[in-house]
Design a protein around this motif. Structure first.
Motif, PDB file in Angstrom:
ATOM      1  N   GLY A   1       6.168 -10.524  10.014  1.00  0.00           N
ATOM      2  CA  GLY A   1       6.047  -8.957   9.820  1.00  0.00           C
ATOM      3  C   GLY A   1       5.002  -8.599   8.458  1.00  0.00           C
ATOM      4  O   GLY A   1       4.126  -7.981   8.470  1.00  0.00           O
ATOM      5  N   LEU A   2       5.430  -9.306   7.324  1.00  0.00           N
ATOM      6  CA  LEU A   2       4.839  -9.186   6.156  1.00  0.00           C
ATOM      7  C   LEU A   2       3.402  -9.663   6.172  1.00  0.00           C
ATOM      8  O   LEU A   2       2.568  -9.165   5.576  1.00  0.00           O
ATOM      9  N   SER A   3       3.168 -10.812   6.726  1.00  0.00           N
ATOM     10  CA  SER A   3       2.011 -11.276   6.900  1.00  0.00           C
ATOM     11  C   SER A   3       0.885 -10.653   7.776  1.00  0.00           C
ATOM     12  O   SER A   3      -0.105 -10.520   7.279  1.00  0.00           O
ATOM     13  N   ASN A   4       1.556  -9.896   8.600  1.00  0.00           N
ATOM     14  CA  ASN A   4       0.481  -9.066   9.520  1.00  0.00           C
ATOM     15  C   ASN A   4       0.246  -7.886   8.799  1.00  0.00           C
ATOM     16  O   ASN A   4      -0.758  -7.328   8.702  1.00  0.00           O
ATOM     17  N   VAL A   5       1.183  -7.397   7.793  1.00  0.00           N
ATOM     18  CA  VAL A   5       0.829  -6.017   6.954  1.00  0.00           C
ATOM     19  C   VAL A   5      -0.338  -6.519   6.015  1.00  0.00           C
ATOM     20  O   VAL A   5      -1.469  -5.702   6.102  1.00  0.00           O
ATOM     21  N   VAL A   6      -0.237  -7.780   5.326  1.00  0.00           N
ATOM     22  CA  VAL A   6      -1.172  -8.160   4.557  1.00  0.00           C
ATOM     23  C   VAL A   6      -2.591  -8.542   5.262  1.00  0.00           C
ATOM     24  O   VAL A   6      -3.816  -7.938   4.857  1.00  0.00           O
ATOM     25  N   GLU A   7      -2.484  -9.052   6.276  1.00  0.00           N
ATOM     26  CA  GLU A   7      -3.786  -9.224   7.158  1.00  0.00           C
ATOM     27  C   GLU A   7      -4.408  -7.933   7.737  1.00  0.00           C
ATOM     28  O   GLU A   7      -5.349  -7.756   7.689  1.00  0.00           O
ATOM     29  N   PHE A   8      -3.515  -6.898   7.977  1.00  0.00           N
ATOM     30  CA  PHE A   8      -4.128  -5.720   8.011  1.00  0.00           C
ATOM     31  C   PHE A   8      -4.810  -5.059   7.033  1.00  0.00           C
ATOM     32  O   PHE A   8      -5.914  -4.455   7.334  1.00  0.00           O
ATOM     33  N   LEU A   9      -4.194  -5.091   5.767  1.00  0.00           N
ATOM     34  CA  LEU A   9      -4.584  -4.549   4.744  1.00  0.00           C
ATOM     35  C   LEU A   9      -6.011  -5.304   4.290  1.00  0.00           C
ATOM     36  O   LEU A   9      -7.125  -4.569   3.960  1.00  0.00           O
ATOM     37  N   VAL A  10      -5.864  -6.405   4.441  1.00  0.00           N
ATOM     38  CA  VAL A  10      -7.284  -7.360   4.175  1.00  0.00           C
ATOM     39  C   VAL A  10      -8.337  -7.052   5.251  1.00  0.00           C
ATOM     40  O   VAL A  10      -9.459  -6.925   4.882  1.00  0.00           O
ATOM     41  N   ASP A  11      -8.190  -7.119   6.482  1.00  0.00           N
ATOM     42  CA  ASP A  11      -8.956  -6.850   7.627  1.00  0.00           C
ATOM     43  C   ASP A  11      -9.643  -5.467   7.479  1.00  0.00           C
ATOM     44  O   ASP A  11     -10.910  -5.238   7.857  1.00  0.00           O
ATOM     45  N   ASN A  12      -8.785  -4.392   7.058  1.00  0.00           N
ATOM     46  CA  ASN A  12      -9.279  -3.016   6.782  1.00  0.00           C
ATOM     47  C   ASN A  12      -9.823  -2.670   5.620  1.00  0.00           C
ATOM     48  O   ASN A  12     -10.066  -1.572   5.377  1.00  0.00           O
ATOM     49  N   SER A  13      -9.786  -3.628   4.645  1.00  0.00           N
ATOM     50  CA  SER A  13     -10.306  -3.516   3.394  1.00  0.00           C
ATOM     51  C   SER A  13      -9.491  -2.245   2.661  1.00  0.00           C
ATOM     52  O   SER A  13      -9.898  -1.726   2.021  1.00  0.00           O
ATOM     53  N   LEU A  14      -8.288  -2.516   2.820  1.00  0.00           N
ATOM     54  CA  LEU A  14      -7.347  -1.488   1.997  1.00  0.00           C
ATOM     55  C   LEU A  14      -6.602  -2.033   1.064  1.00  0.00           C
ATOM     56  O   LEU A  14      -5.621  -1.497   0.456  1.00  0.00           O
ATOM     57  N   LEU A  15      -6.456  -3.632   0.842  1.00  0.00           N
ATOM     58  CA  LEU A  15      -5.876  -4.236  -0.274  1.00  0.00           C
ATOM     59  C   LEU A  15      -6.097  -3.757  -1.568  1.00  0.00           C
ATOM     60  O   LEU A  15      -5.031  -3.527  -2.184  1.00  0.00           O
ATOM     61  N   PRO A  16      -7.359  -3.176  -1.954  1.00  0.00           N
ATOM     62  CA  PRO A  16      -7.426  -2.463  -3.371  1.00  0.00           C
ATOM     63  C   PRO A  16      -6.471  -1.322  -3.499  1.00  0.00           C
ATOM     64  O   PRO A  16      -6.250  -0.824  -4.657  1.00  0.00           O
ATOM     65  N   PHE A  17      -6.048  -0.550  -2.442  1.00  0.00           N
ATOM     66  CA  PHE A  17      -5.517   0.798  -2.500  1.00  0.00           C
ATOM     67  C   PHE A  17      -4.057   0.326  -3.181  1.00  0.00           C
ATOM     68  O   PHE A  17      -3.348   1.108  -3.259  1.00  0.00           O
ATOM     69  N   THR A  18      -3.489  -0.949  -2.805  1.00  0.00           N
ATOM     70  CA  THR A  18      -2.266  -1.230  -3.287  1.00  0.00           C
ATOM     71  C   THR A  18      -1.851  -1.124  -4.907  1.00  0.00           C
ATOM     72  O   THR A  18      -0.835  -0.884  -5.392  1.00  0.00           O
ATOM     73  N   ALA A  19      -2.981  -0.761  -5.430  1.00  0.00           N
ATOM     74  CA  ALA A  19      -2.980  -0.585  -7.052  1.00  0.00           C
ATOM     75  C   ALA A  19      -2.355   0.822  -7.191  1.00  0.00           C
ATOM     76  O   ALA A  19      -1.860   1.099  -8.457  1.00  0.00           O
ATOM     77  N   ILE A  20      -2.462   1.777  -6.062  1.00  0.00           N
ATOM     78  CA  ILE A  20      -1.826   3.130  -6.248  1.00  0.00           C
ATOM     79  C   ILE A  20      -0.270   2.949  -6.625  1.00  0.00           C
ATOM     80  O   ILE A  20       0.233   3.774  -7.265  1.00  0.00           O
ATOM     81  N   VAL A  21       0.246   2.007  -5.933  1.00  0.00           N
ATOM     82  CA  VAL A  21       1.843   1.576  -6.138  1.00  0.00           C
ATOM     83  C   VAL A  21       1.869   0.484  -7.097  1.00  0.00           C
ATOM     84  O   VAL A  21       3.045   0.927  -7.930  1.00  0.00           O
ATOM     85  N   ILE A  22       1.226  -0.142  -7.408  1.00  0.00           N
ATOM     86  CA  ILE A  22       1.750  -1.439  -8.283  1.00  0.00           C
ATOM     87  C   ILE A  22       1.512  -1.071  -9.648  1.00  0.00           C
ATOM     88  O   ILE A  22       2.403  -1.320 -10.576  1.00  0.00           O
ATOM     89  N   GLU A  23       0.277  -0.372 -10.096  1.00  0.00           N
ATOM     90  CA  GLU A  23       0.018  -0.029 -11.343  1.00  0.00           C
ATOM     91  C   GLU A  23       1.295   0.908 -11.910  1.00  0.00           C
ATOM     92  O   GLU A  23       1.772   0.862 -12.931  1.00  0.00           O
ATOM     93  N   PRO A  24       1.770   2.038 -11.384  1.00  0.00           N
ATOM     94  CA  PRO A  24       2.811   2.743 -11.753  1.00  0.00           C
ATOM     95  C   PRO A  24       4.234   1.929 -11.794  1.00  0.00           C
ATOM     96  O   PRO A  24       4.958   2.274 -12.656  1.00  0.00           O
ATOM     97  N   ALA A  25       4.366   1.199 -10.728  1.00  0.00           N
ATOM     98  CA  ALA A  25       5.404   0.390 -10.818  1.00  0.00           C
ATOM     99  C   ALA A  25       5.481  -0.669 -12.073  1.00  0.00           C
ATOM    100  O   ALA A  25       6.811  -0.631 -12.507  1.00  0.00           O
ATOM    101  N   LYS A  26       4.510  -0.974 -12.595  1.00  0.00           N
ATOM    102  CA  LYS A  26       4.362  -1.791 -13.788  1.00  0.00           C
ATOM    103  C   LYS A  26       5.263  -1.197 -14.886  1.00  0.00           C
ATOM    104  O   LYS A  26       5.936  -1.672 -15.346  1.00  0.00           O
TER     105      LYS A  26
END
Length: 647
Positions: free
Chosen positions: A179-204
């Motif tokens: 399931g997690l691999s599918n989520v990552v694949e979906f983010l990559v295929d749809n060019s959405l991976l950069p948007f993870t910064a919205i969560v990751i940077e505040p989390a840091k």
């Protein structure tokens, strides 16, 4: 509003603790992960210098070595070597269930998934399970049969857990990883991976990144690197570019302390890989999160566009660690990843700082204290901001304050006093008091971070320093430096506030010393130490309740394996005479997420218990003396250690 804030804060703390729990399993094994990454980067068929023989290390390393090391570390953290052995053995079941073709024919081609998640589950569970089993028959085994029972109980339980994990946990984790691999694949295929910064940077900045990084990104990144030779997931959190760009903006457009400290912070962050050094700048000006998010998203976009990444985690997130794990063919993409993130973060942060009309960049000292509160422990880099809170004149009096003024503060004052005197400032008074007895005529006040706000109300003119480790806080060294800066070179003689005249046998009686405590939790340990005080006639029954009440307000864990539970200031009327109880827990007690092997219950009617508290402080900053207490076989042995230490 207040009814909603508390749960959110509580949830954040739980996530932080969970992330720390995961980090404590992964971080000790980073060296092994780096070794695997270097071998992978250089010697696999698509590596820098392919070598068929050396490359045979790659598969066993990722499937067996690293998961088993993580599992062993997780079990060891729970129950030392015995827990580590059982935890690692139990993990073999989940490793085979997620990599053997007997469970899924696809694994014959893909090899399955490296079981980091399984190791993080089965390692600690195995340690916990054998610990609970051992306690079932503790003291009930006939002499001569201990080794037989210990070995077979560990072997049988490990075998059962390995088989159980194989058939129960295996299917669950296979579904989770898919399931997690599918989520990552979906983010990559749809060019959405950069948007993870919205969560990751505040989390840091909120120290929630460990749970995300070690619980999700590292396992998925290693799985992806195994199949594709590299993964962009390793740079989602570790990219040094966003933080470096923001600090660079402070160098050019900051004001006051932030501008002066930014160059040093940049070196620590970019080359040392310690990202938390820039967190106070963000906490002082939260709008700068926009710069970090923009930089992080840009950097990830570069990796997506150039199909680049690392072969292993960059830990710590230093530029050196990044290039030590860069995959062949990814140098350009990774270079653009961190450099573009730096440029974009710099531009956005510079714009925000230029538009800011405030006269300064906020209180970095307060922001650093907030950072430590978010982190849940003191930060080794926050001291660089202490200069913004230095007192205006010489420091002549230091008060270590706690709720009751008899336990935590006495221990902390003893350690700090020793450091102050060793630096040649014997004329500086270092005493302990209850917060309720503070007056606004002291130069510097030291308190536990949960009590600082109360202390500031009573001493608004003083400089305040917060700690969370009374025995070995790095803030003590910062205070010494503060005294040096304020008072000039020391040359005075040592002065003692409390006479050191040995252990009073009426304060610490033999029947109040227990070498094998029966408690298995913090609250039970408090009760056990309190009951010894009651049994000796030193306190009334109500004092034990006050000990629990005190623990709810602020932890009595001192650091260095020591906890000293004691009652509240209001409970002093329940004390008949000054007394101390000593309980040793060879297997350790989880004390608010920190280990405690020695629990000292304190009932202080006056100041006559302070000499022993000074001796305790001297013992627990000396590892050799701690080992003597571990080996103590009688109450006399304990007393010999305590009376033999000079403070």
């Amino acid at each position: 509003m207040s009814t909603q804030t508390a749960p959110r804060a509580g949830a954040r703390v739980h996530v932080q603790k969970f992330g720390t729990f995961l980090s404590n399993m992964v971080m000790p094994n980073i060296g092994a992960i780096i070794a695997w990454g270097l071998i992978t980067a250089f010697f696999i068929p698509v590596g820098w210098t392919p070598n068929e023989k050396i490359a045979t290390i790659v598969g066993p390393g990722i499937y067996y070595l690293i998961p088993l090391l993580i599992a062993y570390t997780g079990g060891y953290n729970i129950y030392k070597i015995r827990g580590g052995v059982v935890g690692a053995t139990a993990t073999m079941g989940i490793i085979m269930a997620t990599s053997s073709p007997l469970f899924n024919e696809v694994y014959a081609e893909t090899g399955g998934s490296p079981m980091f998640l399984g190791a993080m589950i089965m390692g600690p569970f195995g340690g916990w399970a054998i610990m609970r089993l051992d306690r079932l028959w503790d003291g009930k085994i006939k002499p001569g049969f201990e080794m037989l029972v210990n070995n077979f109980s560990a072997g049988i339980s490990a075998a059962i857990m390995a088989i159980g994990a194989m058939f129960i946990l295996g299917p669950i984790l296979r579904a989770v990883m898919e399931g997690l691999s599918n989520v990552v694949e979906f983010l990559v295929d749809n060019s959405l991976l950069p948007f993870t910064a919205i969560v990751i940077e505040p989390a840091k900045v909120l120290f929630l990144n460990n749970a995300l990084n070690h619980g999700v990104l590292t396992p998925l990144g290693l799985d992806q690197a195994k199949q594709a030779g590299q993964s962009a997931l390793f740079l989602l959190e570790a990219n040094p570019g966003p933080g470096a760009g923001m600090l660079l903006a402070f160098m050019f457009f900051g004001k006051g302390v932030s501008k002066a400290t930014a160059p040093g912070a940049l070196v620590i962050q970019f080359f040392g890989g310690i990202h938390e050094v820039y967190f106070p700048y963000v906490l002082a000006k939260p709008k700068l999160l926009l710069a970090l998010i923009a930089g992080g998203a840009t950097g990830t976009l570069m990796n997506v566009m150039f199909d680049s990444g690392l072969v292993a985690p960059a830990a710590p997130g230093s530029i050196f660690a990044v290039y030590s794990s860069v995959a062949k063919g990814s140098v350009l993409g990774v270079t653009l990843c961190w450099s573009s993130a730096l440029i974009v973060s710099f531009v956005v942060a510079a714009l925000l700082l230029k538009l800011d009309r405030s006269e300064d960049d906020g209180d970095l000292a307060a922001a650093a204290a907030q950072m430590e509160a978010n982190k849940g422990k003191s930060s080794s880099v926050s001291g660089m901001f202490a200069g913004s809170a230095k007192p205006a004149g010489p420091i002549n009096s230091i008060i270590f304050a706690c709720d009751a003024g008899m336990g935590s503060s006495a221990m902390g004052a003893s350690v700090l006093r020793k450091k102050i005197q060793a630096a040649g400032y014997g004329e500086v008074s270092v005493k302990n008091l209850a917060i309720s007895n503070l007056t606004d005529d002291v130069d510097l006040v030291v308190t536990h971070q949960d009590l600082t706000a109360r202390a500031k109300e009573r001493t608004p003119s003083a400089t305040h320093v917060s700690v969370d480790n009374f025995m070995g806080s790095p803030r003590y060294d910062e205070i010494v430096e503060m005294v040096k800066a304020s008072n000039g070179e020391g040359g005075g003689t040592a002065a003692a506030d409390v006479a050191d005249d040995g252990v009073d046998t009426d304060v610490l009686r033999d029947d109040a010393i227990v070498l094998n405590g029966s408690a298995t939790s913090r609250d039970a340990a408090i009760s056990e130490a309190g009951r010894l005080l009651v049994a000796s006639g030193a306190v009334e029954e109500s004092y034990v309740d006050a000990m629990h009440e005190r623990e709810q307000s602020v932890s009595t864990h001192m650091g260095n394996l020591l906890a000293i539970p004691h009652g509240t200031n209001e409970a002093k009327s329940a004390i008949r005479r000054t007394a101390i109880s000593f309980v040793r827990y060879p297997d350790g007690i989880d004390w608010n997420g920190k280990p405690a092997e020695f629990v000292v219950g304190i009932a202080g009617a006056g100041n006559d218990h302070l000499a022993l508290l000074q001796k305790l402080a001297g013992v627990f900053v000396d590892q050799e003396q701690v080992e003597r207490l571990r080996r103590a076989e009688t109450a006399a042995d304990v007393r010999a250690v305590l009376s033999g230490v000079k403070v």
